[in-house]
Scaffold this active site. Structure first.
Site, mmCIF file in Angstrom:
data_model
loop_
_atom_site.group_PDB
_atom_site.id
_atom_site.type_symbol
_atom_site.label_atom_id
_atom_site.label_comp_id
_atom_site.label_asym_id
_atom_site.label_seq_id
_atom_site.Cartn_x
_atom_site.Cartn_y
_atom_site.Cartn_z
ATOM 1 N N ASN A 116 25.878 -19.528 19.324
ATOM 2 C CA ASN A 116 24.605 -20.130 19.853
ATOM 3 C C ASN A 116 23.428 -19.309 19.692
ATOM 4 O O ASN A 116 22.366 -20.022 19.690
ATOM 5 C CB ASN A 116 24.828 -20.569 21.335
ATOM 6 C CG ASN A 116 23.784 -21.230 21.932
ATOM 7 O OD1 ASN A 116 23.397 -22.129 21.599
ATOM 8 N ND2 ASN A 116 23.063 -20.329 22.755
ATOM 9 N N TYR A 168 14.648 -20.929 8.585
ATOM 10 C CA TYR A 168 15.482 -21.467 9.460
ATOM 11 C C TYR A 168 16.427 -22.392 9.106
ATOM 12 O O TYR A 168 17.716 -22.352 9.286
ATOM 13 C CB TYR A 168 14.797 -22.087 10.596
ATOM 14 C CG TYR A 168 15.638 -22.713 11.864
ATOM 15 C CD1 TYR A 168 15.701 -21.878 12.877
ATOM 16 C CD2 TYR A 168 15.841 -23.904 12.131
ATOM 17 C CE1 TYR A 168 16.571 -22.432 13.995
ATOM 18 C CE2 TYR A 168 16.294 -24.670 12.889
ATOM 19 C CZ TYR A 168 16.877 -23.534 14.056
ATOM 20 O OH TYR A 168 17.295 -24.309 14.931
#
Ligand code: NAP
Length: 243
Positions: A86, A151
């Site tokens: 995560n 990203y």
């Protein structure tokens, strides 16, 4: 009792996932990089409720730190039954302004970090013939986000890693899936103005912005018994923003 490692557990989605796993009596290992205070207060909160939680410091983009973290895990608990990759960072920048450092940092945390943690977690899971890996991607990894090329590329890489690893580990009793959140209220989106949020709400079919708990419930589902025949999948938690 299952042992669940959540990377970036001091952040919005990580902490919500940790609370959800701990509430169902899993032992949660809370990885953090710099946010020691937030990680320790989460640990304290869970311990006060009689739940099992332990903080583990490591920068997931550093293979030696990940190895050291897993040495501690293996010495104390044997290994992890559930791995939630995560940890993440965000950066908004024009593609033509990206430096080598910006690019490498983004790939380092999201894609290399997921690789290092999966590689370290798998031998125990293979020996147990059981394991769950849940990688947190993003809707931008599915469709690409302007001014977030690095990203988006890193998160698309996480999707590719997930699909391929799911195929490789299927016969070992291990499932590997992705959760791809849309816009979720956490520190990562704290810089969005109320005006930005209003625009995003208007563009989202449900007319709402997601919460960390929305994502945590999807993570919990993929880690649970009801998802045992689900692997190599991307579960989108985005209010219908991307379909
Ligand atoms: P957040 O609140 O900023 O949490 C991210 C956490 O990751 C931070 O606590 C940070 O801890 C940790 N982290 C960053 N780099 C790390 C590293 N190298 N090693 C270990 N930990 C590291 O953000 P969030 O929204 O909960 O994000 C969680 C995940 O969801 C990320 O992968 C993100 O890309 C993804 N996501 C979020 C959204 C959204 O809208 N919020 C949408 C799609 C996907 P330290 O402070 O200790 O570094």
């Amino acid at each position: 009792m299952r042992t669940v490692l959540i990377t970036g557990a001091a952040g919005g989605i990580g902490a919500a996932a940790a609370e959800a796993f701990a509430a169902q009596e899993d032992r949660v290992l809370l990885n953090y990089r710099r946010s020691e205070q937030a990680a320790r207060s989460l640990e304290e909160r869970l311990l006060q409720k009689g739940q099992e939680a332990y903080c583990l410091q490591a920068d997931v983009s550093d293979p030696q730190q990940v190895r050291r973290m897993f040495d501690i895990i293996e010495a104390n608990w044997g290994g992890v039954d559930v791995l939630v990759n995560n940890a993440g960072i965000a950066q908004i920048k024009l593609f033509t302004d990206l430096t080598d450092e910006d690019w490498n940092r983004m790939i380092g945390v999201h894609l290399n970090g997921t690789f290092y943690c999966c590689r370290a977690a798998l031998p125990y899971m293979i020996r147990q013939h059981e394991g769950r890996i849940i990688n947190i991607s993003s809707m931008w990894g599915q469709i690409g986000g302007s001014c977030e090329v690095h990203y988006s590329a890193a998160k698309a890489g996480v999707i590719g890693l997930t699909k391929a690893l799911a195929k490789e580990e299927g016969l070992s009793g291990i499932t590997v899936n992705c959760v791809a959140p849309g816009v979720i209220r956490t520190n990562m989106t704290a810089e969005l103005t109320e005006e930005d949020i209003a625009v995003l709400r208007a563009e989202t079919p449900t007319g709402s912005i997601g919460t960390p708990e929305d994502v945590a419930r999807a993570i919990l589902f993929l880690a649970g018994q009801d998802a045992s025949f689900i692997t190599g999948q991307i579960l989108a938690v985005n209010g219908g923003f991307v379909t």
